[in-house]
Design an enzyme around this catalytic site. Structure first.
Site, PDB file in Angstrom:
ATOM      1  N   ASP A 154      21.264 -53.074 -10.551  1.00 18.24           N
ATOM      2  CA  ASP A 154      21.314 -53.871  -9.316  1.00 18.24           C
ATOM      3  C   ASP A 154      20.653 -55.236  -9.497  1.00 18.24           C
ATOM      4  O   ASP A 154      21.141 -56.241  -8.975  1.00 18.24           O
ATOM      5  CB  ASP A 154      20.643 -53.112  -8.168  1.00 18.24           C
ATOM      6  CG  ASP A 154      20.690 -53.888  -6.870  1.00 18.24           C
ATOM      7  OD1 ASP A 154      21.800 -54.300  -6.464  1.00 18.24           O
ATOM      8  OD2 ASP A 154      19.623 -54.111  -6.271  1.00 18.24           O
ATOM      9  N   MET A 187      19.475 -28.614  -2.876  1.00 12.57           N
ATOM     10  CA  MET A 187      18.744 -27.358  -3.054  1.00 12.57           C
ATOM     11  C   MET A 187      17.351 -27.542  -3.653  1.00 12.57           C
ATOM     12  O   MET A 187      16.679 -26.564  -3.961  1.00 12.57           O
ATOM     13  CB  MET A 187      19.549 -26.386  -3.916  1.00 12.57           C
ATOM     14  CG  MET A 187      20.899 -26.039  -3.348  1.00 12.57           C
ATOM     15  SD  MET A 187      20.772 -25.414  -1.646  1.00 12.57           S
ATOM     16  CE  MET A 187      22.450 -25.676  -1.114  1.00 12.57           C
ATOM     17  N   CYS A 188      16.909 -28.779  -3.828  1.00 19.67           N
ATOM     18  CA  CYS A 188      15.572 -29.027  -4.370  1.00 19.67           C
ATOM     19  C   CYS A 188      14.513 -28.820  -3.297  1.00 19.67           C
ATOM     20  O   CYS A 188      14.698 -29.211  -2.141  1.00 19.67           O
ATOM     21  CB  CYS A 188      15.466 -30.459  -4.901  1.00 19.67           C
ATOM     22  SG  CYS A 188      16.230 -30.673  -6.496  1.00 19.67           S
ATOM     23  N   HIS A 189      13.414 -28.224  -3.708  1.00 26.89           N
ATOM     24  CA  HIS A 189      12.282 -28.047  -2.806  1.00 26.89           C
ATOM     25  C   HIS A 189      11.487 -29.346  -2.720  1.00 26.89           C
ATOM     26  O   HIS A 189      11.331 -30.030  -3.725  1.00 26.89           O
ATOM     27  CB  HIS A 189      11.342 -26.950  -3.338  1.00 26.89           C
ATOM     28  CG  HIS A 189      11.956 -25.601  -3.350  1.00 26.89           C
ATOM     29  ND1 HIS A 189      12.761 -25.170  -4.389  1.00 26.89           N
ATOM     30  CD2 HIS A 189      11.898 -24.574  -2.474  1.00 26.89           C
ATOM     31  CE1 HIS A 189      13.169 -23.932  -4.125  1.00 26.89           C
ATOM     32  NE2 HIS A 189      12.658 -23.550  -2.984  1.00 26.89           N
ATOM     33  N   MET A 231      14.193 -32.021 -11.913  1.00 24.74           N
ATOM     34  CA  MET A 231      15.079 -32.834 -11.081  1.00 24.74           C
ATOM     35  C   MET A 231      14.395 -34.117 -10.637  1.00 24.74           C
ATOM     36  O   MET A 231      15.037 -35.168 -10.537  1.00 24.74           O
ATOM     37  CB  MET A 231      15.574 -32.040  -9.871  1.00 24.74           C
ATOM     38  CG  MET A 231      16.495 -30.891 -10.238  1.00 24.74           C
ATOM     39  SD  MET A 231      17.885 -31.338 -11.309  1.00 24.74           S
ATOM     40  CE  MET A 231      18.715 -32.547 -10.307  1.00 24.74           C
ATOM     41  N   GLU A 232      13.102 -34.058 -10.410  1.00 25.57           N
ATOM     42  CA  GLU A 232      12.364 -35.266 -10.029  1.00 25.57           C
ATOM     43  C   GLU A 232      12.353 -36.274 -11.176  1.00 25.57           C
ATOM     44  O   GLU A 232      12.524 -37.482 -10.952  1.00 25.57           O
ATOM     45  CB  GLU A 232      10.948 -34.906  -9.589  1.00 25.57           C
ATOM     46  CG  GLU A 232      10.877 -34.230  -8.232  1.00 25.57           C
ATOM     47  CD  GLU A 232      11.396 -32.792  -8.187  1.00 25.57           C
ATOM     48  OE1 GLU A 232      11.601 -32.279  -7.071  1.00 25.57           O
ATOM     49  OE2 GLU A 232      11.608 -32.164  -9.253  1.00 25.57           O
TER      50      GLU A 232
END
Length: 162
Positions: free
Chosen positions: A130, A75-77, A115-116
């Site tokens: 990793d 749902m992120c733009h 969110m970013e």
């Protein structure tokens, strides 16, 4: 009306309409951490990891992740980012070797960049894992959370760290 903005009147998920919002400057800073052994700490700080410079690779991964957040989180733009910065700080005690990761993201737009920043911090931590997992698979990725945000309708937020 629900406080959860990502649900429509039928209770189904939707991307929030931000077309009416005026662009403003917005920033967000998120934090994550990676806990490693003394051996890994020593190898990382002396640049003796066979895969290369762990922090440089992780930094690039974090920046790339911030730019691709809308492809990861449904749902992120898609946002035109103006800046992304990933920084590192070691916190070493008698038996703990913690690599703190901070991800700062900035834009001028109609929606925030929390969110970013969180995605950048998470991807950075995952990339560190990793790069060093061949030495020890017992590495722990610590809490990931929003430290602060500025701009937008909901106003500024700053977490009080202990």
């Amino acid at each position: 009306m629900s406080e959860f903005t990502h649900f429509n009147v039928d209770g189904r998920a939707h991307m929030v309409d931000i077309s009416h919002k005026q662009p403003t400057e917005r920033t967000a800073i998120a934090k994550s951490s990676v806990f490693v052994t003394k051996e890994i700490y020593e190898k990382m700080t002396s640049h003796a990891i066979k895969k290369g410079d762990v922090l440089s690779v992780a930094q690039v991964a974090g920046i790339m992740a911030a730019k691709k957040t809308s492809e990861w989180i449904p749902m992120c733009h898609p946002i035109s980012l103006k800046a992304v910065d990933i920084s590192f700080e070691w916190h070493v005690s008698e038996s703990t070797y913690e690599l703190e990761i901070r991800a700062m993201v900035k834009t001028v737009g109609s929606t925030g960049v929390e969110m970013e920043a969180l995605t950048a911090a998470s991807a950075t931590a995952l990339t560190v894992y990793d790069m060093i997992k061949a030495i020890d698979k017992g590495i722990v990725i610590g809490k990931t959370y929003l430290l602060e945000k500025t701009g937008g309708k909901s106003g500024d937020f700053r977490r009080e760290e202990k």
